[in-house]
Design a protein around this motif. Structure first.
Motif, short mmCIF file in Angstrom:
data_model
loop_
_atom_site.label_atom_id
_atom_site.label_comp_id
_atom_site.label_asym_id
_atom_site.label_seq_id
_atom_site.Cartn_x
_atom_site.Cartn_y
_atom_site.Cartn_z
N ARG A 1 73.08 -5.94 62.93
CA ARG A 1 72.07 -7.23 63.56
C ARG A 1 70.91 -7.72 62.53
O ARG A 1 71.27 -7.94 61.45
CB ARG A 1 71.28 -6.93 64.78
CG ARG A 1 72.46 -6.21 65.79
CD ARG A 1 71.80 -6.45 67.41
NE ARG A 1 71.31 -5.27 67.55
CZ ARG A 1 71.93 -4.16 68.16
NH1 ARG A 1 73.30 -4.04 68.03
NH2 ARG A 1 71.11 -3.12 68.58
N ASP A 2 69.72 -7.59 62.72
CA ASP A 2 68.67 -7.95 61.76
C ASP A 2 68.01 -6.97 60.99
O ASP A 2 66.94 -7.14 60.48
CB ASP A 2 67.58 -8.99 62.26
CG ASP A 2 66.87 -8.04 63.38
OD1 ASP A 2 67.33 -6.95 64.03
OD2 ASP A 2 66.04 -8.71 63.97
N ARG A 3 68.61 -5.78 60.84
CA ARG A 3 67.91 -4.73 59.94
C ARG A 3 68.95 -3.82 59.46
O ARG A 3 70.14 -3.96 59.61
CB ARG A 3 67.03 -4.09 60.92
CG ARG A 3 67.59 -3.05 62.03
CD ARG A 3 66.68 -3.02 63.15
NE ARG A 3 67.07 -3.85 64.06
CZ ARG A 3 67.32 -4.12 65.43
NH1 ARG A 3 66.93 -2.71 65.84
NH2 ARG A 3 67.57 -4.97 66.06
N GLU A 4 68.49 -2.62 59.21
CA GLU A 4 69.33 -1.62 58.55
C GLU A 4 69.23 -0.34 59.35
O GLU A 4 68.10 -0.08 59.77
CB GLU A 4 69.07 -1.42 57.01
CG GLU A 4 69.22 -2.55 56.28
CD GLU A 4 68.78 -2.35 54.71
OE1 GLU A 4 69.41 -1.52 54.00
OE2 GLU A 4 67.82 -2.82 54.18
N THR A 5 70.16 0.29 59.26
CA THR A 5 70.41 1.38 60.03
C THR A 5 71.46 2.30 59.55
O THR A 5 72.23 2.30 58.78
CB THR A 5 70.58 1.27 61.47
OG1 THR A 5 70.10 2.48 62.30
CG2 THR A 5 71.99 1.12 61.95
N ARG A 6 70.90 3.83 59.53
CA ARG A 6 71.77 4.71 58.96
C ARG A 6 72.64 5.58 59.96
O ARG A 6 72.31 6.95 60.38
CB ARG A 6 70.61 5.80 58.40
CG ARG A 6 71.47 6.81 57.32
CD ARG A 6 70.52 7.70 56.97
NE ARG A 6 69.85 7.20 55.72
CZ ARG A 6 69.81 6.75 54.56
NH1 ARG A 6 71.22 6.95 53.82
NH2 ARG A 6 68.96 6.43 53.63
N CYS A 7 73.47 4.76 60.80
CA CYS A 7 74.33 5.39 61.78
C CYS A 7 75.54 4.69 61.86
O CYS A 7 75.73 3.50 61.61
CB CYS A 7 73.68 5.01 63.08
SG CYS A 7 74.44 5.93 64.42
N ILE A 8 76.67 5.57 62.00
CA ILE A 8 78.08 4.73 62.11
C ILE A 8 78.35 4.09 63.33
O ILE A 8 79.27 3.68 63.39
CB ILE A 8 79.07 5.91 61.55
CG1 ILE A 8 79.12 7.18 62.47
CG2 ILE A 8 78.92 6.26 60.03
CD1 ILE A 8 80.20 7.98 62.21
N ARG A 9 77.52 4.66 64.30
CA ARG A 9 77.74 3.94 65.68
C ARG A 9 76.45 3.76 66.21
O ARG A 9 76.02 4.16 66.92
CB ARG A 9 78.51 5.35 66.56
CG ARG A 9 79.56 5.83 66.27
CD ARG A 9 80.96 5.03 66.77
NE ARG A 9 82.12 5.59 66.63
CZ ARG A 9 82.79 5.50 65.22
NH1 ARG A 9 82.20 4.64 64.36
NH2 ARG A 9 83.89 5.98 65.00
N PRO A 10 75.99 2.52 65.78
CA PRO A 10 74.81 2.36 66.01
C PRO A 10 74.70 1.98 67.65
O PRO A 10 75.51 1.24 68.19
CB PRO A 10 74.52 0.90 65.26
CG PRO A 10 75.58 0.79 64.21
CD PRO A 10 76.36 1.52 64.66
N VAL A 11 73.40 2.25 68.16
CA VAL A 11 73.34 1.88 69.59
C VAL A 11 73.39 0.26 69.96
O VAL A 11 72.87 -0.34 69.16
CB VAL A 11 71.66 2.35 69.94
CG1 VAL A 11 71.48 2.26 71.53
CG2 VAL A 11 71.66 3.96 69.50
N GLY A 12 73.97 0.04 70.86
CA GLY A 12 74.26 -1.34 71.12
C GLY A 12 74.97 -2.16 70.31
O GLY A 12 75.15 -3.30 70.35
N GLY A 13 75.92 -1.39 69.85
CA GLY A 13 76.83 -2.01 69.02
C GLY A 13 76.72 -2.36 67.62
O GLY A 13 75.39 -2.39 67.10
N ALA A 14 77.67 -2.62 66.57
CA ALA A 14 77.67 -3.03 65.28
C ALA A 14 76.92 -4.47 65.12
O ALA A 14 76.55 -4.70 64.08
CB ALA A 14 78.84 -2.41 64.52
N ARG A 15 77.09 -5.13 65.95
CA ARG A 15 77.00 -6.59 65.72
C ARG A 15 75.46 -6.89 66.48
O ARG A 15 75.22 -6.63 67.33
CB ARG A 15 77.73 -7.60 66.34
CG ARG A 15 79.43 -7.42 65.74
CD ARG A 15 79.48 -8.17 64.60
NE ARG A 15 80.53 -7.30 63.72
CZ ARG A 15 79.98 -7.39 62.31
NH1 ARG A 15 79.21 -7.79 61.75
NH2 ARG A 15 80.88 -6.52 61.50
#
Lengths: 325, 288
Positions: free
Chosen positions: A311-325
């Motif tokens: 989304r509008d930031r960066e994250t260190r997770c392969i299964r981001p909360v709330g989906g990858a988009r």
């Protein structure tokens, strides 16, 4: 040119049980007049990062970085003298425990005067005037009589105000506040944070606010950077990180705030994240948060996930909360 | 909560609780006055001889009022010599503390602050100094430099240095990791400023105590050197030297050894009481 540029900052310590890396590959930027909130549990490298920027780590620490620049000045290769001029003059720091941050042997006046003298700000009279000005700036009532107080005669909130006055003495462009309100009680916390915010706006400083209380940064910071086990796990605009976290750790931090679920269930227990920050001498394989994550999958343990844009930031997770988009 | 007392007043309040310390302070004050006003108090000068009054006993054991504390083997008035001796002994104590404290504290500051190899090297050197019996070490130093009062002071100071080094190093090591030291670095203080202006004042309490105790050690060691003939040389009226001179007459004229010995005892006791009192007054754990 950013006020502060940090690229791939790593801090290592040689210990009896081997080499440990409390901070691994931190990258971020801070612009003038911007507030960056750094959030995370104890022992996740927040304070070490700030001490590394100030160059105050003990000699036993090995600091490496692709880039560690303040206003374009390379902090890693600057001379001792140049660093001393920067410290206090252009970048300043306030600490967690105000009661021990002031020298117990000297009065407030002496300690304020010392900063001004170190940085060659005027003669005795000018410095005295400036000291009084600073004390009123940080909202200390009756500054004239407070000038002659010793630290043990001040309350915690008062001491922290004095520390802020000392930090502000030379109008720094960057202020690092390392858990400035942790040792203070709640009513004072709000006052100190309001003071920091006011000063930051007035002087257009860059403010790096380090805290373990995500609620504190939610109100103040422009950007939030969540750290876990020496890594940035999520970073982005403050509102979006708070309202729509993508990393399970951020989610956990937010859920553990009192009142976070007030509208869901009134008498439920306060949520906590199970487990502890990993032991630095035996880090888990793969995702550092894996052992404590509710949604851990076998794939998480293969390798440390990279910081990916979600989304509008960066994250260190392969299964981001709330989906990858 | 009542308003905290000013530091000096608070210190005095706690110091006064210790009766021994107050007595020690009085004793030292008295000897100090005697030393300062020696020329006015002493009936004669220290080396004035009365050939027809040899080994006269003190007035309380059959002597005359002319020589209150009696005379020695060459007819000098013992009281006058004791009074002038106070000057020399207190002077020795002061010089020894001044030398050993300033040198010891500087070395200790450097060792504690630098840490690592420098610290190790300095502390091993100090260990070697401490491994030698102090009076033996002092004798070695004096025999190298030659026996006189100043060299005795130097020797005694060298013997006293290790204590100060260890003390200051220990305090510096505990102070240097404190938040206020990091804070003062964070606003750009240089190493020298951090060390001397920020750390040293916070190490002063144990240093002052050790200084007071060092006074008595200094006087005692210098007297011992004088007794061995390696310190002040006759006819200087140094208490230890006077003891040595009087040794052959210990049975025939006991006052010649008793009175200088008593003076040493009282002064040393006074400083020890004072030192203990200072330690208690500075120790926050003993405060109620």
């Amino acid at each position: 040119m950013s006020l502060l540029e940090v690229e791939n900052l790593t801090i290592e310590f040689e210990t009896l049980r081997g080499l440990i890396q409390p901070v691994t590959g931190i990258t971020f930027r801070l612009e003038e007049g911007e507030t960056l909130g750094v959030v995370g549990e104890s022992g996740c490298g927040k304070s070490l990062t700030s001490l590394a920027i100030m160059g105050l780590l003990p000699d036993t620490a090995r600091v490496t970085a692709d880039k560690l620049k303040f206003k374009g000045i390379d902090l890693l290769n600057a001379s001792d003298g140049a660093l001393r001029k920067l410290r206090g003059g252009h970048m300043a720091m306030i600490f967690q425990d105000p009661m021990t941050s002031l020298n117990p042997s000297f009065t407030v006046q002496f300690q304020l005067d010392e900063v001004l003298r170190v940085h060659g700000k005027g003669d005795k009279e000018a410095r005295h005037k400036r000291s009084l000005e600073l004390l009123s700036l940080v909202g200390i009532p009756d500054p004239i009589s407070r000038m002659n107080s010793y630290p043990h005669e001040l309350s915690g909130g008062m001491s922290q105000r004095v520390m802020i006055a000392i930090a502000m003495a030379c109008d720094p462009e960057l202020l690092i506040a390392d858990e400035p309100t942790t040792a203070l009680d709640v009513t004072i916390q709000a006052q100190i944070l309001a003071l920091l915010q006011e000063l930051q706006r007035k002087k257009n400083m860059g403010l790096m606010l380090i805290t373990h209380d995500i609620g504190v940064v939610a109100e103040m910071a422009d950007k939030i950077q969540v750290m876990y086990a020496g890594q940035i796990v999520e970073t982005g605009k403050s509102e979006s990180v708070i309202q729509d976290p993508t990393h399970p750790y951020t989610l956990g931090l937010l859920a553990s705030l009192p009142g976070a679920q007030a509208n869901v269930a009134h008498r439920s227990r306060l949520k906590s994240i199970p487990g502890l920050v990993p032991d630095l001498t035996s880090r888990p394989k793969g995702c550092q948060f894996g052992p404590r994550c509710e949604k851990v999958e076998p794939e998480c343990k293969l390798k440390v996930p990279a910081l990916i844009p979600v989304r509008d930031r960066e994250t260190r997770c392969i299964r981001p909360v709330g989906g990858a988009r | 909560m009542s308003k905290p007392l000013p530091p000096l007043k608070e210190f005095w309040y706690f110091f006064r609780q210790n009766r021994g310390a107050v007595i020690g302070l009085w004793v030292i004050g008295l000897f100090l006055l005697i030393a300062i006003f020696a020329p006015f108090l002493a009936p004669y000068t220290e080396s004035q001889m009365f050939p027809d009054a040899l080994k006269l006993p003190p007035v309380w054991s059959g002597g005359t009022a002319d020589f209150i504390a009696g005379t020695d083997d060459v007819g000098r008035d013992l009281l006058s010599r004791l009074i002038y001796g106070a000057r020399i002994s207190l002077g020795i104590g002061f010089m020894v503390v001044l030398f050993s404290m300033s040198i010891g504290a500087s070395i200790g500051l450097i060792a504690g602050y630098a840490g690592g190899f420098i610290d190790g090297a300095i502390m091993r050197g100090v260990d070697i100094l401490m491994a030698l019996p102090s009076i033996l070490l002092a004798i070695v130093v004096v025999s190298i430099l030659g026996p006189n009062l100043f060299n005795a002071i130097v020797a005694v100071s060298i013997v006293a240095i290790p204590g100060f080094v260890r003390l200051v190093r220990a305090s510096v090591r505990s102070e240097k990791s404190k938040q206020y030291v990091i804070a003062s670095k964070s606003y750009g203080a240089s190493h020298f400023r951090v060390l001397v202006k920020n750390i040293l004042p916070n190490c002063m309490a144990p240093l002052i105590v050790q200084g007071a105790l060092g006074f008595s050690d200094g006087i005692l060691n210098a007297a011992a050197l004088g007794f061995l003939g390696l310190g002040a040389q006759p006819p200087t009226a140094e208490w230890g030297t006077m003891l040595a001179d009087a040794r052959p007459f210990i049975e025939s004229s006991p006052w010649l050894v008793t009175l200088p010995g008593l003076c040493i005892l009282i002064v040393v006791l006074g400083f020890n009481l004072l030192g203990d009192g200072l330690r208690d007054a500075f120790d926050p754990r003993l405060k109620k």
